[in-house]
Write a protein that holds these residues in place. Structure first.
Motif, short mmCIF file in Angstrom:
data_model
loop_
_atom_site.label_atom_id
_atom_site.label_comp_id
_atom_site.label_asym_id
_atom_site.label_seq_id
_atom_site.Cartn_x
_atom_site.Cartn_y
_atom_site.Cartn_z
N GLU A 397 0.91 -1.20 -0.08
CA GLU A 397 -0.12 0.15 -0.04
C GLU A 397 0.85 1.28 0.05
O GLU A 397 0.53 2.19 -0.68
CB GLU A 397 -0.97 0.08 1.21
CG GLU A 397 -1.89 -1.22 1.32
CD GLU A 397 -2.42 -1.35 2.41
OE1 GLU A 397 -3.69 -1.60 2.74
OE2 GLU A 397 -1.80 -0.89 3.62
N LYS A 398 2.16 1.09 0.55
CA LYS A 398 2.99 2.53 0.52
C LYS A 398 4.22 1.86 0.36
O LYS A 398 4.98 1.21 0.95
CB LYS A 398 2.91 2.95 2.10
CG LYS A 398 3.48 4.18 2.21
CD LYS A 398 3.35 4.66 3.67
CE LYS A 398 2.22 5.41 3.84
NZ LYS A 398 2.09 6.47 5.19
N LYS A 410 11.49 7.51 -7.21
CA LYS A 410 10.39 8.02 -6.70
C LYS A 410 9.62 8.39 -7.99
O LYS A 410 8.41 8.34 -8.22
CB LYS A 410 10.22 8.80 -5.52
CG LYS A 410 8.72 9.15 -5.30
CD LYS A 410 8.69 9.90 -4.23
CE LYS A 410 7.61 10.90 -4.06
NZ LYS A 410 7.61 12.16 -3.56
N ARG A 414 6.27 7.19 -10.00
CA ARG A 414 4.97 7.86 -10.18
C ARG A 414 4.71 8.03 -11.65
O ARG A 414 3.62 7.91 -11.99
CB ARG A 414 5.26 9.19 -9.49
CG ARG A 414 3.75 10.00 -9.31
CD ARG A 414 4.02 11.14 -8.58
NE ARG A 414 4.19 11.03 -7.26
CZ ARG A 414 3.39 10.57 -6.29
NH1 ARG A 414 1.96 10.42 -6.60
NH2 ARG A 414 3.60 10.47 -4.92
N LYS A 425 -4.37 1.81 -6.33
CA LYS A 425 -3.82 3.08 -5.44
C LYS A 425 -2.73 2.66 -4.77
O LYS A 425 -2.85 1.56 -3.93
CB LYS A 425 -4.87 3.61 -4.88
CG LYS A 425 -6.23 4.26 -5.74
CD LYS A 425 -5.68 5.13 -6.61
CE LYS A 425 -6.88 5.55 -7.58
NZ LYS A 425 -6.25 6.50 -8.59
N GLN A 426 -1.51 3.45 -4.59
CA GLN A 426 -0.59 3.25 -3.89
C GLN A 426 0.33 4.59 -3.36
O GLN A 426 0.58 5.58 -4.42
CB GLN A 426 0.53 2.34 -4.71
CG GLN A 426 1.38 1.53 -4.07
CD GLN A 426 2.43 0.62 -5.19
OE1 GLN A 426 2.93 1.06 -6.26
NE2 GLN A 426 2.30 -0.75 -4.50
N GLU A 427 0.61 4.70 -2.34
CA GLU A 427 1.20 5.93 -1.81
C GLU A 427 2.86 5.68 -2.02
O GLU A 427 3.36 4.59 -1.82
CB GLU A 427 0.99 5.87 -0.31
CG GLU A 427 1.18 7.23 0.26
CD GLU A 427 0.90 7.64 1.60
OE1 GLU A 427 1.25 8.57 2.34
OE2 GLU A 427 0.05 7.11 2.04
N MET A 428 3.28 6.76 -2.19
CA MET A 428 4.75 6.61 -2.65
C MET A 428 5.57 7.81 -1.77
O MET A 428 4.94 9.02 -1.70
CB MET A 428 5.10 6.83 -4.16
CG MET A 428 4.16 6.13 -4.89
SD MET A 428 4.25 6.74 -6.67
CE MET A 428 2.78 5.83 -7.24
N ASN A 429 6.42 7.70 -1.13
CA ASN A 429 7.14 8.47 0.00
C ASN A 429 8.69 8.24 -0.52
O ASN A 429 9.16 7.31 -0.48
CB ASN A 429 6.95 8.28 1.18
CG ASN A 429 5.27 8.37 1.59
OD1 ASN A 429 4.58 7.56 1.42
ND2 ASN A 429 4.98 9.74 1.61
N TYR A 525 4.41 7.64 8.86
CA TYR A 525 5.27 6.41 8.51
C TYR A 525 5.01 5.22 9.43
O TYR A 525 5.30 3.96 9.03
CB TYR A 525 6.59 6.72 8.38
CG TYR A 525 7.03 7.73 7.17
CD1 TYR A 525 6.74 7.42 5.95
CD2 TYR A 525 7.71 8.87 7.55
CE1 TYR A 525 7.01 8.39 4.97
CE2 TYR A 525 8.19 9.80 6.45
CZ TYR A 525 7.75 9.49 5.29
OH TYR A 525 8.03 10.34 4.37
N ALA A 529 -0.19 0.53 7.56
CA ALA A 529 -0.12 0.18 5.93
C ALA A 529 1.01 -1.00 5.65
O ALA A 529 1.63 -1.48 6.45
CB ALA A 529 0.52 1.65 5.18
N TYR A 531 3.84 -2.18 4.10
CA TYR A 531 5.02 -1.38 3.45
C TYR A 531 5.91 -2.09 2.51
O TYR A 531 6.15 -3.29 2.66
CB TYR A 531 5.72 -0.97 4.64
CG TYR A 531 5.38 0.37 5.42
CD1 TYR A 531 5.57 1.54 4.93
CD2 TYR A 531 4.60 0.25 6.32
CE1 TYR A 531 5.12 2.87 5.34
CE2 TYR A 531 3.85 1.30 7.07
CZ TYR A 531 4.29 2.46 6.66
OH TYR A 531 3.83 3.67 7.29
#
Length: 713
Positions: A397-398, A410, A414, A425-429, A525, A529, A531
């Motif tokens: 998920e992240k 990153k 994206r 859907k995926q969160e990117m940090n 963080y 999620a 990770y």
């Protein structure tokens, strides 16, 4: 070799780690490329000049990153008369690169030469495909393979269209039009006419998507028209007049009237047999000087000459790569994806048929954008698509893109995610982490402290204390503050020397840990999620210590990983490596790992190594070095990389979605591909890279010392 007098080339971390463990060997000196290092001492062994060891040493061992083995040997080969070995045990050797490509007579051609011939002629004719225009695919036959994949992915029809089409063409004869071909396909299959029409239209759409003008030839074509020359287009082709005009129009070419476009399927004659040239020679005014320009030696050059038509040979993009310094890469084109990948590079490098003439067939990168497009683009396309589907299969998920490697990764991930856009859907940090930051923040025991102390570092004790523990030394340790240390061999001594600072070290570690955890909490963080972390590789050290600090379970995705049983971190973490194959769990055979320095020096950030997080949540970094000062070069390289990804996904998106299972295969089933071979070969002597690009590529790691390493090819 214990009885030999040994000289070691390399004064970096690898040698600093090695020397304390081989004290019983007769190491008589060290070598370094920087003459200013002569006299410098590491673990009691001095750096000496190359000249001074000629009659003193028995053997030289190159102890560098494997990426630099051959580069270093080339640097010293002409100055030594003793055996030279690489640290992996192999005898150093320079494999002679086959330079036959330099002797191709075609490299004597030029734009100006062709323009002079045009000026001297009255009637000019151009071949169309591979001369005036080109496809962004390696081979014309691969258009039909791409068509088959698109029929499967878009029309959901599982037919071997490429083979069917090839067989039908052989039956239809050389003058068959595309309508004739699909009429016969309809007769030989159970597909309804409406579906046949859809497939035929798909083929046309593919060519419209793939075809671009060859700018130099387009310019000369338009020059002919502007100069009031009589101009013809002559092609052996199955497309009819309207389709040809649509393709030419899409490529931005001025259209001629129908009488000046001769196509074999309409004329029922062809260039390859010579029947077209016989008719053409009778049709035009024989008193005028005629010139034909084309890429096929027989149909465009030899055959017209039989009818007193002068000719000029321009090499196709495909033939240019086959005759260039990277010709070996052609053997790695095994799939439609490979063909598109190399086709895009050919369209960039060899759009001009004269692109290699000044360099006699050698590919030279002068432009950062082009370098990024051709060398890094394919490799990162493969890695990012692999990451895309593997992380989705794992339910991630992240994604945390570890600093500093993750800065470009990153951004590029994206971009790729937005291009494929399958709804997941995926969160990117971009996640702040470094060896120093995570080691200090997770330090709890005396054993943890010892691990930090003995990690390689070469410098003075004062420098070491600041870089490693953020502590300024005092007069209490003045007797050894400026002494040179090697953290590997001197670990026990350092443990004694740091005793006056032990409380300060503990306080610093507690402060950094509190700030780091607070930072992660404030930035979300530490939630529930699933990770994944993205890193270059290799043991998974940062992943392990982050997990230890936070209790967050993560899945690691790397370019390559140490997956051998001896890697103790694997008891706690999970990792995957993209560019390693079969049973190569150490990734020692990985072409990407062999050239890892070229990736490390590229995927860095516009800031120095992250030191810690302060009380206000600010990320504190090392001062900028040359890598950061020249960061614009890397940004330009990355822009080229992104342009490749956009071009590749634009052509191949639905096929990637339909065939994504190939990216999910186990390591045992994966094989080396075009992308990693291209990356390796391009940086292994097959190409040259200008100093204007390389001055942006430095490797630095303040955790092991202040030394910066400039990347060489």
């Amino acid at each position: 070799m214990k009885g030999k007098k040994i000289v070691i080339y390399g004064i970096g971390r690898r040698t600093a780690t090695l020397l304390p463990s081989i004290a019983d060997f007769n190491i008589i000196g060290l070598l370094d490329r920087d003459e200013n290092s002569i006299g410098y001492e590491l673990c009691g062994v001095k750096v000496v000049s190359l000249k001074s060891i000629r009659n003193l040493a028995d053997v030289i061992i190159i102890n560098s990153d494997p990426s630099n083995y051959k580069i270093i040997y080339k640097r010293i080969a002409n100055y030594v008369n003793i055996p030279v070995y690489y640290a992996d045990g192999s005898l150093a050797d320079i494999k002679k690169v086959n330079a036959d490509y330099k002797h191709n007579q075609y490299w004597d051609s030029s734009y100006e030469q062709l323009k002079d011939k045009i000026d001297d002629a009255d009637i000019i004719s151009f071949d169309i495909f591979d001369t005036l225009i080109m496809r962004k695919i390696f081979s014309p036959e691969d258009v039909f393979k791409l068509l088959e994949e698109r029929v499967i992915s878009q029309l959901k029809i599982n037919e071997n269209i490429a083979l069917i089409r090839t067989n039908i063409v052989s039956k239809c004869g050389v003058y068959a039009s595309i309508d004739d071909i699909y009429y016969e396909i309809e007769k030989s299959t159970d597909l309804p006419r409406s579906t046949i029409e859809q497939i035929k239209q798909l083929e046309k759409d593919i060519d419209m998507q793939l075809c671009i003008a060859r700018k130099d030839i387009k310019e000369l074509y338009e020059y002919c028209i502007k100069s009031n020359k009589e101009v013809y287009l002559i092609s052996d082709m199955y497309y009819g007049m309207e389709d040809i005009k649509n393709i030419l129009n899409t490529c931005g070419l001025k259209l001629l009237d129908n009488d000046h476009i001769w196509i074999s399927c309409e004329k029922k004659m062809d260039k390859i047999s010579g029947s077209m040239w016989k008719e053409y020679s009778q049709y035009i005014n024989r008193k005028l000087k005629c010139l034909h320009i084309g890429d096929n030696i027989k149909s465009d050059i030899d055959n017209p000459l039989q009818y007193d038509i002068d000719t000029y040979y321009v090499m196709s993009g495909k033939d240019m790569v086959i005759n260039s310094s990277i010709s070996e890469i052609v053997s790695n084109v095994n799939t439609v994806s490979d063909s598109i990948c190399l086709g895009l590079i050919i369209a960039k490098l060899f759009n001009s048929p004269f692109a290699l003439c000044s360099s006699k067939g050698k590919i030279i990168f002068e432009n950062s954008d082009m370098y990024g497009y051709c060398v890094y683009g394919p490799l990162f396309e493969k890695f990012l698509i692999w990451l895309y589907y593997n992380s989705r299969q794992d339910g991630i998920e992240k994604l945390l893109f570890f600093a500093r490697d993750g800065y470009f990764l990153k951004k590029n991930y994206r971009l790729l995610s937005e291009l494929i856009n399958d709804g997941y859907k995926q969160e990117m940090n971009y996640f702040p982490i470094s060896r120093r930051l995570i080691y200090i923040a997770s330090m709890e025991t005396e054993e943890d402290l010892k691990t930090i102390v003995e990690f390689p570092y070469v410098g003075t004790f004062a420098e070491y204390m600041f870089e490693r523990f953020n502590i300024q030394v005092t007069n209490s340790t003045d007797e050894y503050n400026n002494q040179k240390i090697n953290a590997v061999g001197d670990a026990d001594k350092i443990m004694q020397w740091i005793k006056p600072y032990k409380n300060d070290i503990i306080k610093e570690a507690e402060w950094e840990k509190a700030n780091y955890i607070k930072f992660m909490q404030n930035n979300g963080y530490l939630n529930n999620a699933v990770y994944g972390i993205v890193d270059l590789g290799y043991y998974g050290t940062n992943q392990y210590y982050l997990q230890k600090l936070t209790n967050i379970k993560t899945q690691g995705y790397c370019f390559y990983s140490c997956l051998v049983k001896d890697n103790s971190y694997l008891r706690s973490i999970d990792m995957k490596g993209c560019f390693q194959y079969g049973n190569d769990y150490s990734a020692e055979k990985s072409l990407v790992k062999k050239k890892n320095m070229f990736i490390e020096a590229f995927i860095t950030a516009p800031h120095g190594m992250i030191r810690y997080i302060d009380d206000k949540g600010n990320i504190v970094c090392e001062k900028n070095k040359k890598s950061q000062m020249n960061f614009k070069i890397k940004q330009d390289v990355n822009e080229g990389l992104q342009h490749f990804i956009i071009d590749y996904i634009t052509i191949y998106k639905t096929e990637i979605q339909n065939n994504h299972s190939i990216y999910l295969e186990s390591m045992e089933n994966r094989k080396e591909g075009l992308e990693d071979n291209l990356f390796y070969q391009a940086l292994n002597g097959m190409c040259e890279v200008s100093e204007n690009i390389l001055r942006g590529f430095y490797f630095d790691n303040d955790f092991v010392g202040k030394r910066e390493i400039k990347i060489e090819i």
